[in-house]
Write a protein that holds these residues in place. Structure first.
Motif, PDB file in Angstrom:
ATOM      1  N   PRO A   1       0.823  -1.209   0.000  1.00 14.74           N
ATOM      2  CA  PRO A   1       0.000   0.000   0.000  1.00 14.74           C
ATOM      3  C   PRO A   1       0.859   1.262   0.000  1.00 14.74           C
ATOM      4  CG  PRO A   1      -0.889  -1.607   1.550  1.00 14.74           C
ATOM      5  CD  PRO A   1       0.410  -2.161   1.061  1.00 14.74           C
ATOM      6  N   GLY A   2       0.576   2.086  -0.999  1.00 14.69           N
ATOM      7  CA  GLY A   2       1.326   3.340  -1.130  1.00 14.69           C
ATOM      8  C   GLY A   2       2.533   3.227  -2.014  1.00 14.69           C
ATOM      9  N   HIS A   3       2.842   2.022  -2.434  1.00 15.93           N
ATOM     10  CA  HIS A   3       4.019   1.820  -3.313  1.00 15.93           C
ATOM     11  C   HIS A   3       3.561   1.095  -4.596  1.00 15.93           C
ATOM     12  CE1 HIS A   3       6.896   3.077  -0.250  1.00 15.93           C
ATOM     13  NE2 HIS A   3       6.174   2.371   0.650  1.00 15.93           N
ATOM     14  N   TYR A   4       3.638   1.789  -5.715  1.00 18.71           N
ATOM     15  CA  TYR A   4       3.135   1.274  -6.997  1.00 18.71           C
ATOM     16  C   TYR A   4       4.298   1.115  -8.005  1.00 18.71           C
ATOM     17  CZ  TYR A   4      -1.077   3.101  -4.816  1.00 18.71           C
ATOM     18  OH  TYR A   4      -2.063   3.367  -3.926  1.00 18.71           O
ATOM     19  N   PHE A   5       4.192   0.048  -8.750  1.00 20.02           N
ATOM     20  CA  PHE A   5       5.189  -0.200  -9.828  1.00 20.02           C
ATOM     21  C   PHE A   5       4.446  -0.556 -11.130  1.00 20.02           C
ATOM     22  CE2 PHE A   5       7.323  -1.376  -5.875  1.00 20.02           C
ATOM     23  CZ  PHE A   5       8.511  -0.679  -5.986  1.00 20.02           C
ATOM     24  N   ASP A   6       5.108  -0.306 -12.250  1.00 14.08           N
ATOM     25  CA  ASP A   6       4.579  -0.786 -13.554  1.00 14.08           C
ATOM     26  C   ASP A   6       5.757  -1.301 -14.397  1.00 14.08           C
ATOM     27  OD1 ASP A   6       5.636   1.406 -15.335  1.00 14.08           O
ATOM     28  OD2 ASP A   6       4.309   2.620 -14.042  1.00 14.08           O
ATOM     29  N   LEU A   7       5.432  -1.894 -15.488  1.00 12.92           N
ATOM     30  CA  LEU A   7       6.452  -2.560 -16.310  1.00 12.92           C
ATOM     31  C   LEU A   7       6.804  -1.763 -17.563  1.00 12.92           C
ATOM     32  CD1 LEU A   7       5.154  -6.249 -16.123  1.00 12.92           C
ATOM     33  CD2 LEU A   7       6.721  -5.044 -14.574  1.00 12.92           C
ATOM     34  N   ARG A   8       6.614  -0.433 -17.503  1.00 14.42           N
ATOM     35  CA  ARG A   8       6.910   0.379 -18.695  1.00 14.42           C
ATOM     36  C   ARG A   8       8.388   0.351 -19.036  1.00 14.42           C
ATOM     37  NH1 ARG A   8       5.555   5.661 -15.294  1.00 14.42           N
ATOM     38  NH2 ARG A   8       7.196   5.423 -13.790  1.00 14.42           N
ATOM     39  N   THR A   9       9.269   0.180 -18.001  1.00 14.41           N
ATOM     40  CA  THR A   9      10.707   0.110 -18.300  1.00 14.41           C
ATOM     41  C   THR A   9      11.015  -1.110 -19.160  1.00 14.41           C
ATOM     42  OG1 THR A   9      11.023  -1.059 -16.204  1.00 14.41           O
ATOM     43  CG2 THR A   9      11.403   1.334 -16.225  1.00 14.41           C
ATOM     44  N   ILE A  10      10.355  -2.230 -18.849  1.00 12.92           N
ATOM     45  CA  ILE A  10      10.557  -3.447 -19.664  1.00 12.92           C
ATOM     46  C   ILE A  10      10.018  -3.223 -21.078  1.00 12.92           C
ATOM     47  CG2 ILE A  10       9.959  -5.887 -19.878  1.00 12.92           C
ATOM     48  CD1 ILE A  10       9.777  -5.999 -16.821  1.00 12.92           C
ATOM     49  N   LEU A  11       8.805  -2.591 -21.151  1.00 18.11           N
ATOM     50  CA  LEU A  11       8.197  -2.322 -22.460  1.00 18.11           C
ATOM     51  C   LEU A  11       9.116  -1.488 -23.340  1.00 18.11           C
ATOM     52  CD1 LEU A  11       5.677  -2.217 -24.369  1.00 18.11           C
ATOM     53  CD2 LEU A  11       5.061  -0.085 -23.187  1.00 18.11           C
ATOM     54  N   LEU A  12       9.648  -0.396 -22.786  1.00 19.80           N
ATOM     55  CA  LEU A  12      10.452   0.515 -23.607  1.00 19.80           C
ATOM     56  C   LEU A  12      11.816  -0.096 -23.934  1.00 19.80           C
ATOM     57  CD1 LEU A  12       9.526   3.871 -21.839  1.00 19.80           C
ATOM     58  CD2 LEU A  12       8.774   3.065 -24.081  1.00 19.80           C
ATOM     59  N   ALA A  13      12.396  -0.838 -23.005  1.00 20.55           N
ATOM     60  CA  ALA A  13      13.690  -1.484 -23.294  1.00 20.55           C
ATOM     61  C   ALA A  13      13.537  -2.529 -24.405  1.00 20.55           C
ATOM     62  CB  ALA A  13      14.244  -2.130 -22.025  1.00 20.55           C
ATOM     63  N   ILE A  14      12.488  -3.345 -24.278  1.00 24.31           N
ATOM     64  CA  ILE A  14      12.248  -4.372 -25.323  1.00 24.31           C
ATOM     65  C   ILE A  14      11.864  -3.714 -26.639  1.00 24.31           C
ATOM     66  CG2 ILE A  14      10.732  -6.274 -25.982  1.00 24.31           C
ATOM     67  CD1 ILE A  14      12.845  -7.060 -23.963  1.00 24.31           C
ATOM     68  N   SER A  15      11.115  -2.603 -26.572  1.00 20.56           N
ATOM     69  CA  SER A  15      10.752  -1.879 -27.800  1.00 20.56           C
ATOM     70  C   SER A  15      12.002  -1.368 -28.513  1.00 20.56           C
ATOM     71  CB  SER A  15       9.821  -0.711 -27.452  1.00 20.56           C
ATOM     72  OG  SER A  15       9.593   0.091 -28.598  1.00 20.56           O
ATOM     73  N   GLY A  16      12.933  -0.763 -27.712  1.00 20.69           N
ATOM     74  CA  GLY A  16      14.178  -0.283 -28.336  1.00 20.69           C
ATOM     75  C   GLY A  16      14.978  -1.411 -28.951  1.00 20.69           C
ATOM     76  N   LEU A  17      14.952  -2.596 -28.271  1.00 19.43           N
ATOM     77  CA  LEU A  17      15.747  -3.727 -28.752  1.00 19.43           C
ATOM     78  C   LEU A  17      15.152  -4.353 -30.010  1.00 19.43           C
ATOM     79  CD1 LEU A  17      18.096  -5.677 -28.284  1.00 19.43           C
ATOM     80  CD2 LEU A  17      16.607  -7.004 -26.771  1.00 19.43           C
ATOM     81  N   TYR A  18      13.789  -4.456 -30.082  1.00 10.03           N
ATOM     82  CA  TYR A  18      13.171  -5.206 -31.186  1.00 10.03           C
ATOM     83  C   TYR A  18      12.528  -4.311 -32.256  1.00 10.03           C
ATOM     84  CZ  TYR A  18      13.964  -9.543 -28.695  1.00 10.03           C
ATOM     85  OH  TYR A  18      14.568 -10.612 -28.078  1.00 10.03           O
ATOM     86  N   LEU A  19      12.026  -3.139 -31.839  1.00  5.03           N
ATOM     87  CA  LEU A  19      11.372  -2.283 -32.834  1.00  5.03           C
ATOM     88  C   LEU A  19      12.317  -1.245 -33.421  1.00  5.03           C
ATOM     89  CD1 LEU A  19       7.849  -1.606 -31.252  1.00  5.03           C
ATOM     90  CD2 LEU A  19       8.581  -3.427 -32.788  1.00  5.03           C
ATOM     91  N   GLY A  20      13.349  -0.847 -32.698  1.00  8.67           N
ATOM     92  CA  GLY A  20      14.282   0.118 -33.208  1.00  8.67           C
ATOM     93  C   GLY A  20      14.026   1.522 -32.713  1.00  8.67           C
ATOM     94  N   ALA A  21      14.708   2.483 -33.310  1.00  2.32           N
ATOM     95  CA  ALA A  21      14.754   3.843 -32.768  1.00  2.32           C
ATOM     96  C   ALA A  21      13.453   4.607 -32.954  1.00  2.32           C
ATOM     97  CB  ALA A  21      15.912   4.609 -33.413  1.00  2.32           C
ATOM     98  N   ILE A  22      12.895   4.606 -34.177  1.00  5.11           N
ATOM     99  CA  ILE A  22      11.754   5.496 -34.452  1.00  5.11           C
ATOM    100  C   ILE A  22      10.540   5.155 -33.602  1.00  5.11           C
ATOM    101  CG2 ILE A  22      10.107   6.226 -36.231  1.00  5.11           C
ATOM    102  CD1 ILE A  22      12.363   6.001 -38.265  1.00  5.11           C
ATOM    103  N   PRO A  23      10.052   3.906 -33.607  1.00  8.66           N
ATOM    104  CA  PRO A  23       8.896   3.615 -32.746  1.00  8.66           C
ATOM    105  C   PRO A  23       9.175   3.865 -31.256  1.00  8.66           C
ATOM    106  CG  PRO A  23       9.247   1.851 -34.342  1.00  8.66           C
ATOM    107  CD  PRO A  23      10.448   2.713 -34.376  1.00  8.66           C
ATOM    108  N   THR A  24      10.387   3.537 -30.816  1.00  6.52           N
ATOM    109  CA  THR A  24      10.710   3.657 -29.394  1.00  6.52           C
ATOM    110  C   THR A  24      10.790   5.120 -28.976  1.00  6.52           C
ATOM    111  OG1 THR A  24      11.919   1.579 -29.517  1.00  6.52           O
ATOM    112  CG2 THR A  24      12.354   2.976 -27.619  1.00  6.52           C
ATOM    113  N   ILE A  25      11.402   5.967 -29.775  1.00  5.38           N
ATOM    114  CA  ILE A  25      11.494   7.398 -29.432  1.00  5.38           C
ATOM    115  C   ILE A  25      10.102   8.019 -29.363  1.00  5.38           C
ATOM    116  CG2 ILE A  25      12.254   9.634 -30.298  1.00  5.38           C
ATOM    117  CD1 ILE A  25      14.761   8.186 -31.366  1.00  5.38           C
ATOM    118  N   ILE A  26       9.224   7.647 -30.317  1.00  2.00           N
ATOM    119  CA  ILE A  26       7.848   8.155 -30.287  1.00  2.00           C
ATOM    120  C   ILE A  26       7.152   7.670 -29.015  1.00  2.00           C
ATOM    121  CG2 ILE A  26       5.596   8.012 -31.426  1.00  2.00           C
ATOM    122  CD1 ILE A  26       7.127   7.872 -34.093  1.00  2.00           C
ATOM    123  N   ALA A  27       7.361   6.381 -28.668  1.00  2.00           N
ATOM    124  CA  ALA A  27       6.762   5.840 -27.442  1.00  2.00           C
ATOM    125  C   ALA A  27       7.300   6.553 -26.201  1.00  2.00           C
ATOM    126  CB  ALA A  27       7.027   4.342 -27.356  1.00  2.00           C
TER     127      ALA A  27
END
Length: 710
Positions: free
Chosen positions: A62-88
């Motif tokens: 309670p009072g401490h929240y986490f999400d997985l956006r760091t994983i999403l953006l890291a994997i996006s940079g690794l697999y989708l490349g620069a343009i989609p990731t920078i926009i994201a």
């Protein structure tokens, strides 16, 4: 168990699964292409998923929240490349700033670090040529989330130490594992995409290959190990006349291979299938449906299964039938050209011999006649040498002129009516004394010898054929009989000249009528002659509408046949009491001889004097001839040489005709082509006699024109 503790985590993981699903179905193609709009669209979708992740966080405590956006953006940079990731990143940062709160700055930095780290990791992997394996994904997950732990330390706030301690366990345990799992799922999606693309490319390649093989203007055929046809293209069907139903499943050897080659073909296929013998390229014949033979150049490839066992052969064949025929024709043409060149060389040597030999005899005889010690008897022999050598030289020159006229098509058929019996009789009378010198006998068995048959054809050509065949028979016969006969066949008169001489070798029968060819073409042959007589006779026979052929046996003699049409032959009653006119002397005439060559003038003068004409004038060129005729009206006749200096005989004749249209002018010239006579008559000459001038022919011409003026 408090399932609410895991609900946010499950929702975040579900959103990451949606991300991986979208990657597999929508973004893989675009991220591997250079198209901009699909990548921009992918960036907006990833940014939207990042917002949803922040909208449904995982409540760790309670009072401490986490999400997985760091994983999403890291994997996006690794697999989708620069343009989609920078926009994201931009979209996610904007939403985080919109949410506000105490940790906005840390949240923005966290988004930037995770997205850019994924992009950098992609570049590093591409440069190293490495794959995104489990270890690589785990290291990426640790690095991103170590930065996540370091941010509160680098930018400390009240309670930062407590926050780091509180975050360390889930961040360093759960997040790298989820990164690995999501990366592994993305790898599987990427591998599936690559396999699908490979299959598509393989299918497209097979389709292109199949279409090419179906449409190509070459034979394509597959056979199995039993030589049965399992595939063939349209071109094979078109050139052989078979349908696909007639070929598929049938034995190719039985259908296409000629009988005489089946055993070797079957043996070769057995060796190929059993021993893998190399049959990459070879040429062979195949049979069409209508039993025609085609020549094919084959290029073969062995088909094997996954264990290397031969299953059949794929063969690509080029139809070289026309090419082979062309090469054969070229080869034959080359051989004929080489043979023609050889024969021409032999012919030139022969002609040179035939010209030099009589000239040598003539010059030798003249030299000996100049010696004062030569008696009357030897002088007569030398005169005979001069006469015979002159005749031989003239015969060679006439043959060369005749064949030249034939080849250049200058000679034309000039038909007239004449008595065939008289022609045959004349040839017997002329040939008999010549044949007697070799102890040969001439006989004529033709029924036309004793009939009053009028033949309508070219008399000169008929005489030329008979003279050449009679001369040929006499040349190769000694102490024998030469028979001249005829018979009627299929509307033609077939004449034949038969001898019992040396005969002709069988291998020379097909070529003896060719130009430059003799039965014996060696330099050591014992017989004189230019070798043109038979080719001239053949040309004349064909021009008269007939043909010529020979039957011969070496050592036993030859029979030459020639045919001419009989449809214009008619019978008439002979002229009774026909009397030959004797040539009487012609005194009381004045003759002008226009001749620039002194020796020729002396010969002409002597012939004219022998006719009793003593009043003879001499002009050495055309100018003198014109003046003499103009100034002396008593001149009865002009013997006009055509080729003279200052003014030619042609021009002189034309000038004389301006003021004297009646005086006989006889052209005497070495120009002896058939068209020359007509040409000289057209310019005003009364008659024409070719050089060398025959004494009897000139005597008849003088009588003809001088008698008509008396």
């Amino acid at each position: 168990m408090d399932y609410s503790y895991f609900s946010g985590l499950i929702q975040n993981v579900a959103l990451l699964l949606v991300f991986s699903f979208l990657y597999a179905t929508r973004w893989i193609d675009s991220t591997h292409s250079k198209k901009l709009w699909p990548n921009i669209f992918a960036g907006f979708i990833v940014g939207g998923i990042g917002i949803l992740l922040m909208f449904t966080p995982w409540t760790y405590q309670p009072g401490h929240y986490f999400d997985l956006r760091t994983i999403l953006l890291a994997i996006s940079g690794l697999y989708l490349g620069a343009i989609p990731t920078i926009i994201a990143i931009i979209i996610t940062v904007a939403y985080r700033m919109f949410l506000g709160g105490d940790n906005v700055f840390l949240g923005v930095c966290l988004v930037l670090i995770s997205g850019l780290t994924g992009i950098a990791w992609r570049k590093l992997q591409q440069r190293r040529g490495g794959k995104n394996n489990i270890l690589s994904l785990y290291v990426l997950g640790v690095i991103v989330h170590v930065f996540m732990l370091l941010l509160p330390i680098i930018f400390p706030r009240e309670g930062s130490d407590t926050l780091v301690k509180f975050m360390a366990i889930p961040i360093l345990t759960i997040y790298p594992v989820i990164t690995v799992l999501l990366g592994h799922l993305m790898n599987a999606q990427l591998e599936n995409w690559r396999n699908r693309k490979a299959k598509e490319r393989l299918y497209e390649s097979e389709q292109r290959f199949t279409k090419m093989m179906l449409d190509i203007n070459m034979i394509f055929i597959n056979i199995d190990i039993n030589s049965k046809i399992i595939f063939c293209n349209e071109y094979l069907l078109s050139i052989t006349g078979y349908t696909e139903e007639e070929l598929i499943g049938k034995n190719s050897v039985d259908i296409f291979v000629p009988v005489d080659e089946k055993e070797n073909t079957e043996k070769g296929l057995r060796e190929l299938f059993e021993k893998n013998r190399d049959l990459h390229h070879f040429e062979s014949k195949i049979l069409t449906k209508d039993n025609r033979e085609l020549y094919v150049s084959w290029y073969n490839s062995v088909i094997t299964d996954d264990y290397g066992k031969i299953k059949g052969i794929a063969s690509l064949g080029e139809n070289i039938t026309e090419k082979k025929a062309t090469l054969e024709n070229l080869k034959e043409t080359k051989e004929k050209a080489e043979e023609s060149n050889r024969l021409k060389s032999v012919f030139l040597q022969n002609v040179s011999h035939e010209i030099r030999t009589p000239i040598n005899a003539i010059m030798g005889a003249i030299s000996l006649l100049k010696e004062s010690s030569v008696g009357k008897e030897m002088r007569e022999k030398y005169y005979e040498v001069l006469r015979l050598s002159g005749n031989r030289l003239l015969s060679t020159v006439n043959d060369l002129i005749d064949i030249s006229q034939v080849e250049t098509q200058q000679i034309k058929v000039n038909k007239s009516d004449f008595n065939l019996s008289e022609v045959l009789t004349n040839h017997v009378n002329v040939a008999t004394p010549i044949a007697g010198k070799k102890n040969n006998k001439i006989i004529c068995t033709s029924k036309y010898l004793h009939t009053n048959t009028i033949l309508h054809t070219d008399k000169n050509m008929l005489n030329g054929i008979i003279i050449n065949l009679m001369s040929n028979a006499n040349k190769f016969t000694t102490d024998g009989i030469i028979e001249m006969g005829s018979f009627d066949e299929h509307g033609n008169i077939v004449f034949y000249i038969k001898d019992n001489g040396i005969g002709i070798p069988e291998n020379r029968l097909d070529v003896i009528f060719d130009r430059f060819v003799q039965a014996d073409s060696s330099l050591s042959r014992p017989h004189e002659g230019s070798g043109l007589g038979l080719s001239i006779a053949k040309a004349y026979a064909e021009m008269l509408g007939g043909n010529i052929w020979v039957e011969s046996e070496e050592g036993k003699g030859s029979t030459f046949f020639f045919s001419i049409p009989k449809d214009e032959v008619k019978h008439t009653i002979p002229n009774e009491g026909k009397v030959e006119n004797k040539i009487a002397p012609l005194p009381n005439h004045k003759i002008l001889i226009a001749e620039d060559d002194k020796l020729n003038y002396l010969i002409l003068k002597k012939i004219v004097e022998n006719m009793g004409i003593t009043n003879i004038l001499h002009a050495q060129n055309g100018v003198e001839a014109v003046e003499m005729v103009k100034n002396d009206p008593e001149i009865s006749l002009v013997l006009m040489d055509i080729k003279m200096p200052e003014m030619s005989g042609e021009e002189a004749t034309q000038k004389i005709r301006i003021f004297n249209s009646t005086i006989p002018i006889i052209a005497q010239t070495a120009f002896a082509m058939p068209a020359d006579r007509n040409k000289f008559i057209e310019i005003g000459c009364s008659d024409y006699i070719p050089k060398p001038i025959d004494k009897d022919d000139l005597t008849k011409l003088l009588h003809k024109h001088l008698n008509s003026t008396q």
